[in-house]
Motif scaffolding. Structure first.
Motif, mmCIF file in Angstrom:
data_model
loop_
_atom_site.group_PDB
_atom_site.id
_atom_site.type_symbol
_atom_site.label_atom_id
_atom_site.label_comp_id
_atom_site.label_asym_id
_atom_site.label_seq_id
_atom_site.Cartn_x
_atom_site.Cartn_y
_atom_site.Cartn_z
ATOM 1 N N ILE A 253 -0.838 5.480 -8.909
ATOM 2 C CA ILE A 253 -0.144 4.466 -8.103
ATOM 3 C C ILE A 253 -1.074 3.862 -7.039
ATOM 4 O O ILE A 253 -0.648 3.072 -6.219
ATOM 5 N N GLN A 254 -2.336 4.276 -7.054
ATOM 6 C CA GLN A 254 -3.351 3.796 -6.110
ATOM 7 C C GLN A 254 -2.962 4.092 -4.661
ATOM 8 O O GLN A 254 -3.046 3.224 -3.793
ATOM 9 N N ALA A 255 -2.562 5.324 -4.414
ATOM 10 C CA ALA A 255 -2.165 5.739 -3.065
ATOM 11 C C ALA A 255 -3.354 6.289 -2.296
ATOM 12 O O ALA A 255 -4.317 6.789 -2.876
ATOM 13 N N GLU A 256 -3.260 6.186 -0.990
ATOM 14 C CA GLU A 256 -4.221 6.803 -0.084
ATOM 15 C C GLU A 256 -3.490 7.936 0.635
ATOM 16 O O GLU A 256 -2.273 8.081 0.511
ATOM 17 N N PHE A 257 -4.244 8.715 1.406
ATOM 18 C CA PHE A 257 -3.609 9.790 2.157
ATOM 19 C C PHE A 257 -4.380 10.065 3.427
ATOM 20 O O PHE A 257 -5.544 9.704 3.575
ATOM 21 N N TYR A 258 -3.689 10.684 4.370
ATOM 22 C CA TYR A 258 -4.324 11.145 5.606
ATOM 23 C C TYR A 258 -3.769 12.516 5.942
ATOM 24 O O TYR A 258 -2.680 12.894 5.483
ATOM 25 N N ILE A 259 -4.540 13.248 6.739
ATOM 26 C CA ILE A 259 -4.117 14.570 7.216
ATOM 27 C C ILE A 259 -4.246 14.584 8.729
ATOM 28 O O ILE A 259 -5.309 14.267 9.268
ATOM 29 N N ASP A 260 -3.159 14.934 9.402
ATOM 30 C CA ASP A 260 -3.176 15.159 10.849
ATOM 31 C C ASP A 260 -3.034 16.658 11.105
ATOM 32 O O ASP A 260 -2.098 17.272 10.582
ATOM 33 N N LEU A 261 -3.967 17.220 11.854
ATOM 34 C CA LEU A 261 -3.906 18.645 12.212
ATOM 35 C C LEU A 261 -3.611 18.778 13.696
ATOM 36 O O LEU A 261 -4.256 18.131 14.518
ATOM 37 N N TYR A 262 -2.654 19.625 14.007
ATOM 38 C CA TYR A 262 -2.338 19.954 15.398
ATOM 39 C C TYR A 262 -2.437 21.466 15.520
ATOM 40 O O TYR A 262 -1.798 22.192 14.768
ATOM 41 N N ILE A 263 -3.266 21.916 16.455
ATOM 42 C CA ILE A 263 -3.530 23.342 16.595
ATOM 43 C C ILE A 263 -2.905 23.846 17.889
ATOM 44 O O ILE A 263 -3.177 23.338 18.963
ATOM 45 N N ASP B 265 0.857 -1.186 0.000
ATOM 46 C CA ASP B 265 0.000 0.000 0.000
ATOM 47 C C ASP B 265 0.889 1.230 0.000
ATOM 48 O O ASP B 265 1.966 1.234 0.608
ATOM 49 N N TYR B 266 0.412 2.287 -0.654
ATOM 50 C CA TYR B 266 1.108 3.573 -0.667
ATOM 51 C C TYR B 266 0.266 4.569 0.112
ATOM 52 O O TYR B 266 -0.952 4.629 -0.062
ATOM 53 N N LEU B 267 0.937 5.352 0.939
ATOM 54 C CA LEU B 267 0.233 6.285 1.804
ATOM 55 C C LEU B 267 0.989 7.608 1.878
ATOM 56 O O LEU B 267 2.177 7.633 2.197
ATOM 57 N N PHE B 268 0.293 8.690 1.551
ATOM 58 C CA PHE B 268 0.823 10.037 1.763
ATOM 59 C C PHE B 268 0.284 10.527 3.098
ATOM 60 O O PHE B 268 -0.932 10.541 3.298
ATOM 61 N N GLY B 269 1.156 10.905 4.005
ATOM 62 C CA GLY B 269 0.759 11.454 5.294
ATOM 63 C C GLY B 269 1.093 12.932 5.329
ATOM 64 O O GLY B 269 2.220 13.332 5.046
ATOM 65 N N ILE B 270 0.106 13.743 5.647
ATOM 66 C CA ILE B 270 0.281 15.200 5.695
ATOM 67 C C ILE B 270 0.079 15.627 7.144
ATOM 68 O O ILE B 270 -0.992 15.407 7.714
ATOM 69 N N VAL B 271 1.110 16.202 7.737
ATOM 70 C CA VAL B 271 1.035 16.642 9.123
ATOM 71 C C VAL B 271 1.130 18.165 9.133
ATOM 72 O O VAL B 271 2.096 18.738 8.621
ATOM 73 N N VAL B 272 0.105 18.804 9.702
ATOM 74 C CA VAL B 272 0.028 20.269 9.727
ATOM 75 C C VAL B 272 0.011 20.736 11.174
ATOM 76 O O VAL B 272 -0.868 20.348 11.950
ATOM 77 N N ASN B 273 1.003 21.536 11.536
ATOM 78 C CA ASN B 273 1.041 22.183 12.851
ATOM 79 C C ASN B 273 0.578 23.622 12.657
ATOM 80 O O ASN B 273 1.301 24.435 12.076
ATOM 81 N N ILE B 274 -0.636 23.918 13.125
ATOM 82 C CA ILE B 274 -1.202 25.262 12.961
ATOM 83 C C ILE B 274 -0.794 26.108 14.162
ATOM 84 O O ILE B 274 -1.104 25.785 15.305
#
Length: 134
Positions: free
Chosen positions: A122-132, A92-101
């Motif tokens: 490439i049939q990738a998935e992704f997630y977003i983590d937000l930290y405020i 599996d392919y995974l893009f992880g996006i981490v945002v520190n606001i």
């Protein structure tokens, strides 16, 4: 004053693809990797899967596409190899996006068409983590 910052990871996750094979096939050295069953440092758990990861550093940014496209630029000429690895090793392919606001500076969060096309191919998935942080 701290500024909003963003980091993007691209992970190859599976059980049958050893990280050394991904490194050899893609000719890219990962920032980190591990094998299923490895100890997790500082914890009493073991890794549940094998993983190979490249990433940006945390970078001051107000647009997630800046970091996403940096990672895509590293991988785009490896697209056929990624498709082959997926087919051969069932990864599996995974893009992880981490945002520190910081200080309520919210970034633009949409997906550039170049990223969407690449992730789809490439049939990738992704997630977003937000930290405020205030």
């Amino acid at each position: 004053m701290d500024k909003t910052n963003i980091k993007v990871d691209f992970s190859i996750i599976g059980d049958t693809l050893h990280p050394c094979i991904a490194t050899e096939q893609l000719k890219i050295n990962p920032q980190k990797s591990w094998v299923k069953g490895d100890d997790i440092e500082g914890r009493s758990f073991k890794r549940k899967d094998t993983c190979w990861v490249i990433s940006t550093e945390y970078e001051e940014s107000l647009d997630i596409n800046e970091q996403l496209l940096k990672v895509v630029a590293i991988l785009e000429d490896k697209q056929k190899k990624l498709i082959e690895l997926k087919r051969t090793y069932n990864v599996d392919y995974l893009f992880g996006i981490v945002v520190n606001i910081e200080s309520n500076e919210k970034p633009t969060m949409y997906f550039d068409s170049k990223f969407i096309e690449f992730a789809h191919d490439i049939q990738a998935e992704f997630y977003i983590d937000l930290y405020i942080f205030s």
